[in-house]
Design a protein around this motif. Structure first.
Motif, mmCIF file in Angstrom:
data_model
loop_
_atom_site.group_PDB
_atom_site.id
_atom_site.type_symbol
_atom_site.label_atom_id
_atom_site.label_comp_id
_atom_site.label_asym_id
_atom_site.label_seq_id
_atom_site.Cartn_x
_atom_site.Cartn_y
_atom_site.Cartn_z
ATOM 1 N N HIS A 210 6.278 -2.826 -9.592
ATOM 2 C CA HIS A 210 6.743 -1.494 -9.183
ATOM 3 C C HIS A 210 6.997 -0.642 -10.415
ATOM 4 O O HIS A 210 7.459 -1.146 -11.440
ATOM 5 C CB HIS A 210 8.059 -1.607 -8.407
ATOM 6 N N GLY B 166 1.818 -2.933 -4.570
ATOM 7 C CA GLY B 166 2.819 -2.825 -3.499
ATOM 8 C C GLY B 166 2.588 -1.519 -2.791
ATOM 9 O O GLY B 166 2.260 -0.500 -3.405
ATOM 10 N N SER B 167 2.763 -1.559 -1.502
ATOM 11 C CA SER B 167 2.496 -0.373 -0.695
ATOM 12 C C SER B 167 3.518 0.723 -1.017
ATOM 13 O O SER B 167 4.528 0.473 -1.664
ATOM 14 C CB SER B 167 2.559 -0.759 0.788
ATOM 15 N N LEU B 168 3.229 1.929 -0.572
ATOM 16 C CA LEU B 168 4.008 3.095 -0.980
ATOM 17 C C LEU B 168 4.750 3.703 0.201
ATOM 18 O O LEU B 168 4.345 3.559 1.355
ATOM 19 C CB LEU B 168 3.074 4.150 -1.590
ATOM 20 N N ILE C 125 -2.672 -3.004 -10.485
ATOM 21 C CA ILE C 125 -3.191 -4.366 -10.490
ATOM 22 C C ILE C 125 -4.714 -4.399 -10.376
ATOM 23 O O ILE C 125 -5.359 -5.299 -10.945
ATOM 24 C CB ILE C 125 -2.520 -5.212 -9.377
ATOM 25 N N THR D 66 12.077 -8.424 -4.595
ATOM 26 C CA THR D 66 11.087 -7.620 -3.911
ATOM 27 C C THR D 66 9.692 -8.142 -4.230
ATOM 28 O O THR D 66 8.905 -7.492 -4.910
ATOM 29 C CB THR D 66 11.198 -6.139 -4.359
ATOM 30 N N PRO D 67 9.360 -9.333 -3.738
ATOM 31 C CA PRO D 67 8.051 -9.911 -4.077
ATOM 32 C C PRO D 67 6.911 -9.081 -3.492
ATOM 33 O O PRO D 67 7.025 -8.550 -2.394
ATOM 34 C CB PRO D 67 8.109 -11.292 -3.426
ATOM 35 N N GLU D 68 5.835 -8.987 -4.273
ATOM 36 C CA GLU D 68 4.637 -8.286 -3.812
ATOM 37 C C GLU D 68 3.455 -9.217 -4.042
ATOM 38 O O GLU D 68 3.147 -9.588 -5.180
ATOM 39 C CB GLU D 68 4.410 -6.987 -4.606
ATOM 40 N N VAL D 69 2.795 -9.548 -2.979
ATOM 41 C CA VAL D 69 1.646 -10.449 -3.039
ATOM 42 C C VAL D 69 0.549 -9.864 -3.934
ATOM 43 O O VAL D 69 0.365 -8.650 -3.981
ATOM 44 C CB VAL D 69 1.134 -10.656 -1.594
ATOM 45 N N GLY D 70 -0.152 -10.742 -4.658
ATOM 46 C CA GLY D 70 -1.341 -10.296 -5.387
ATOM 47 C C GLY D 70 -1.137 -9.910 -6.831
ATOM 48 O O GLY D 70 -1.820 -9.012 -7.329
#
Lengths: 331, 331, 331, 331, 331, 331
Positions: free
Chosen positions: A157, A197-199, A218, A261-265
């Motif tokens: 983020h 991460g989505s917005l 990423i 706040t984990p974000e896949v990928g």
């Protein structure tokens, strides 16, 4: 393996050796180093900031420093690739934790700033274990008031949102907006790596772009590859004083499930190690590893990763300290 | 099993039955009840307060309401001992969570108070799932401003400390000192059951004694036995309006490991169930189950215990509501 | 410690000793006994029924037999209180698992029945590790077709519901209703201990009462105390052939979190041990330990409890076998 | 709450207060006390023995000292029942861990003995966190060579087996046989509480009985009740120097799942607390809490229990030290 | 970041924002969307199928929908790479769970089919969270009776085995054999990606090859690379109606340990994200994410991955819906 | 998929099929093979060495064999890439565990050597599941006394340290130094892959280099890529007899968190699979998978990885056995 830099006298603090006292034994300090509460005796102060009051999602980063200390017992003395021997290059010690106030954000921001201001005044460079990412703001207030820093920032983020919960300005999603507004962080010398991460809104990232932050999302990260990302990061921060901030959620959550706040990928630990090693030679003036949340880390791997990244930063930081000393500058 | 009270019309909200939709299925609401955001349609509002900003030790209670909802699917419709059928006696629904601010304690105290004040004004009695124990303070501000309440309080700690961290007045260790100072809680009609845990100073408990709180420490608890503890609790609170506050750390930590400040050596869940059943007939005006912290609850038992205690309180609360309705009073 | 019964020849199968091969080592069989696939060589056949297709709530009991085997390595050879030496009194062996069909309930009921019918025909008494509680039904079909059995039943639930999910007759909530309807189980010689848990409807338990089952709900259980519960159980089952069915959810969930339908407020393991020991001298003809669900058992304690209860039943069962043999009867 | 004994000067080492530095923060030492490597500065030395090389079943007790330190942060300064203020009565500090050799049992026995001999010679009384139960043997060699001690021993096992694995004499199942053979432990002043668990051979316990050890098996324990067990324990050890050894497997495994050889059906933590408090006034000369194995303790409760029992022992030990000092004797 | 498609009116259902109500708060629905039980109000219906009765190995997928809902709170509104704003392109809502029968496979297949047939008749496109992979069969029966679909299938297993357990035709290893036999799935427009895992017999895969399925085994997958795999998948399915089925065991088990039949050596989440994004522009008519089994997922990462993959599919599905609407077709 | 080698008679031992007896059912043996305690009946003996007495850091590898057995139920009969059918090429069976002495290192080294010497004398090739890495030393003593072996060694550590804890020569950090000194291992035919982890001293690796070991550190590994690493490994070991030793800590800890000395930044399981497959055709004479420590493996993935790697080695080992048999040599 490269040749190590010439060693300093044996009088520098040294970690307890695992072949003498087993790694799982004795009181856990960062890297098994002596506790040194007097910052004037240190070139690099390892500091815990056990606080998660800025966390908007899953808490627990307050327990990060203890578990990172615990797992840092697995670190030995010499870097296996760069051959840096940090404890020969600099006086490093466990400087303890900041006495935070878990129930008051404003009070804690002041406490952290005061603590690091003392360290800074004593001439020691801080390397911290968080805590959530908001702790970087008071650290920067302590060390960058008179000279803004650049930053190599690993994260999922951007942490440049403006506010949360109806105008609230201080959370772990806002530190770098505040730091730029306060003139502590130079956005043109800031590179953010791993953003994804989505917005919430289509313009979430616009402010960052407008300030001139170099955002390596990423997708661009994977397209460029590690070597060119390092190159780009070095180009952005240049010769000026630079801070390294490593949020473990920049990693894919399989490497660091224990985070708020984990974000896949994301990227891998090996890639992170290569990137951190690639910072050798920069004018590094501090660093942190943040967002390790042990309650969400059943295997303990996140804390091990946090300790390892801290050791990686320590090596390039000790190298920078030694270079400055060799050049007659302050640590 | 005793005879159940006469049922109300089938028009009251009913939980989804486990023999129709399996217990693990569908969107988890408290007790599998319908969501009802309009408090005027409810006699008893089940409310989550997902907040742990007052926690001085291990966080995570912000995740309590969701996991208690999840586990409350295991509750059926009729109490196996008292035969109370709460959904026949009162209109009960899931009233959602308070939109707290995880990064600001003062703002959150106000948000919680406003939320519960609306519920109170709508004529519904609140039964909450915390959250840490500080959330009881704004709940009391919402429902006891005009008439102080008595309290049956299950806990390992008195929560009447004065301040933490250099004069800070609001943490989960201070709510009842504040509530008494603000005239919301009548100390002479307050009984605390299960108090134990080592002390900071020899006079830690003196303030509570001076106010006239009846403290049943764990040793006295075991010496008296459950039946006489119930008797004593009923004597203390008497006929007046009474709030039930159940901190899961009153239980021995084997029953509730997922909590912020566990203290070895508490009472059992079966004893707690007997005590809560023993409150039937009191003039109960609200209740809460607090300090369920799922990140420290690997087996999920703490959340199951939290849901079960909430169901126990719901039964005696629905009974009180029905009695008041039968007597022509407000719920 | 009482005097042990006279030992049988050393030719009976014996467990591997922990002082020879460490307890954590080698292939885990029930009680570290030899595998014996030929039931005619056994007096007591230890059998796994790895099936959870009747589970209405949380699955996982299919993994019960393996983990119970694993933990049963902690059992030694001699009972510490009764001094029973089961492996001197009877030929006991691990008879393997029933080859169930995890995707078809009807097929599995038949497979289990056939498997146990063969064991029964071979003259061996079965002691099983479930599996969910529905597996007791086909076991009873195999061993009680010609002579209904009485039962000492430990459980949080009566398991005499009629149907689920729109008339579906076979789940782990219905086995004993079916067994009574089919004439396999004599309700007047059946005692259920520990029943609790909230109810779907006010008449949920009526059918059980009407059949004459002696239900000792958890409140009565605590009021009577263990000694009188044992007495009452012995009175109910009398001299006739008796089956012991131990559902681990009869225990409080702190002792057995790894189960499908935990109900807060049960009895303790020590109490369970005393009750099982209290069955010595009855005409026991089989037993089971069911509803151990390892995926919900992070500490492994539920499986250890399951193995221990199995050992407790084994001791009184071996004693019954030896008594019958001494009396010239079949095992 | 009883009146506390008169306090000593404030110059005694004090724990860091949780209202100043949060409990989860800073480097974890036993009870948050200062590290003191010089035993001559201590009356009571808190020592970790991070070793599990004598474990015949599940390992992991080597990680016990660190996790007990971690959880001991939850202990405050004053005992809630006895009102003992240990840090006013004695100089207490964290004396670090013994530098054990995880791969050599014989070497480690010597290292532990040497370490404790130094502590003993310095005039400090040891209170240790194991480690497996074999560590008590070299501790006794260090402190009881010239004067055998009596012992109050809480455990599921007598630990007086002779040998394992073909004549091997040193495991965590044999320490007290060795200690008695070596004249360190007076069997006639030894009481073992909570013994249970199945047996290898019918004569497993005979040696213990022959030596005159007073064994209170778990059945007798429950039949006597806590008060009479305390009385009996005090009678057995009498006025002589007495060691307290607390194996957490004496507790039921729900209280202490993280241990090497759990045995279902033990006593509770509250009962253990009462028993330990009941030792006040004895001539206590040392103690230990052993067999905490964090890898088998997913909820962390075992370590919390270990820390709490250590605090309980500390209180009665500090009281004994102060009494001896008041009487002009060595600590 | 690409330009987003023109937004639809604000009247479409929107998720609750994390900056207003914290992500961990309130009743968890899929993506924090409103519950909408009337499918005619939806273009895309998010549906849980909480069922694992077809599982041949480890169960637990029945708990998948709840945990995916829980973790889907971490999803925000806008895709960070494609810039798709699904809630502006389509009416999306949480349509609840299918009321399955956990104890009867045949009954459940019918229930699932009926439920999805109603959704299909209402004009909504289904995106489901399983449940085990057998649930895809009744979904296809509901939506592809009149027009067979193609499929992009991510999985470690082909799921085209014929039967198990002696001729049993319906398990999570057989759905696509049945779907092809029933004419629901066009094998020539089917691509399977990630297939691996050892085989029962040398001809296990022959049937799939004979039908014309394009199987991209994991070795070919790694040799081709993601970009060419996407190309190949698009080529195979072409312009026709296409279903996306994502079995989380296609991923390496480090990304998705919580699943029934993990197979070491799969693709990563980032690769999966790229592949799913690569499906934009296809004529997508439905999708599912299956085999998330929370009881085997101690870190919760599998559920987070499941929620993220669901969001990825939602984005390309919403885009397809909007394209069809723009073209005047049904959603 | 390549053509399989011609099958052997059906009389070779075969695993129980998962479509007959479900994978989670029955007594767990390696690969669900029959137990065969007579090594003369085997070409390849699968053996557990449940021992962790050489572990300098986190223990638990003693539990490795049981959990690997448990998870090996997931392996089927035919390799999905090489099409090797190991049970058609060789007689393979579960040969049980070595009866180690957990409390004595020297005794255990002798026990392991004796056990494997018997296997070797019987003409069977050993494939072992450890246990810590020191167990490879006595295995080599058993099979390489008369003819030193080469080795393909996967690991994060070289395991050629000289001594620990003041001159102690036998730990899991020293086996290959001892094996080379004893003439069992030919350093010039030894390749170590994945070496990394920080160092104690700058010359830690010098001894290994001096002996001529080919060390492929993790940086070189990533730079070369898997294909060239395989090539290099084949070049180093050449035609001579070769042992394969797979320490799971060579993998990144996300794939194998359950291990004693995890080092961040390793290779992936898929890469490991490719490398092991790349050993087909070498003259393989034995192998092991070591350092699986279940207590540190909450998700069970490490044991699954261990079982999978064992299956990979088994396939190339069976192929080597068949080749030798075809060539008229001993297995």
């Amino acid at each position: 393996m490269a040749e190590p830099r010439a060693s300093q006298p044996e009088t520098f603090p040294q970690p307890v050796e695992g072949t003498v006292m087993p790694r799982f034994a004795d009181i856990p300090t960062f890297m098994r180093l002596p506790v040194q509460r007097d910052a004037t005796q240190l070139d690099i102060a390892l500091i815990g900031v056990p606080w998660d009051g800025g966390t908007t999602n899953r808490p627990g980063a307050r327990h990060g420093p203890r578990e990172i200390r615990n797992m840092s017992s697995m670190m030995r003395k010499i870097h296996p690739v760069s051959a840096i021997q940090p404890y020969s290059l600099a006086r490093v010690g466990d400087h303890g934790d900041v006495p935070v106030n878990p129930a008051d954000l404003t009070d804690t921001l002041e406490r952290v700033e005061r603590f690091f201001a003392r360290v800074h005044a004593a001439g020691a460079v801080p390397l911290s274990a968080g805590g959530d990412h908001l702790v970087t703001l008071p650290i920067m207030r302590a060390i960058a008031r008179h000279r803004p820093v650049g930053m190599v920032h690993f994260d999922a983020h951007s942490d440049t949102w403006d506010s949360y919960f109806g105008g609230f300005k201080y959370t772990h999603g806002t530190p770098f907006r505040r730091a730029i507004e306060e003139g502590l962080l130079d956005p043109k010398r800031t590179v953010q790596i791993g953003i994804r991460g989505s917005l919430y809104h289509a313009d979430d990232m616009d402010w960052a772009y407008e300030q001139g932050i170099r955002v390596i999302g990423i997708e661009e990260y994977f397209d460029l590859g590690v070597a060119r990302v390092i190159e780009e990061a070095r180009r952005v921060v240049g010769d000026g004083p630079t801070y390294v901030s490593f949020d473990v959620d920049g990693l894919d959550p399989v490497y660091a499930p224990g985070t708020g706040t984990p974000e896949v990928g994301g990227f891998s630990t090996h890639e992170a190690q290569r990137m951190l090693r690639g910072l050798q030679g920069l004018d590094l003036v501090g660093g942190d590893v943040v967002e390790v949340s042990p309650p969400f880390d059943p295997s303990g791997n996140t804390a091990l990763v946090g300790a390892t990244m801290m050791f990686e930063i320590l090596c390039v930081l000790a190298d920078a300290v030694a270079r400055r000393r060799d050049a007659g500058e302050a640590p």
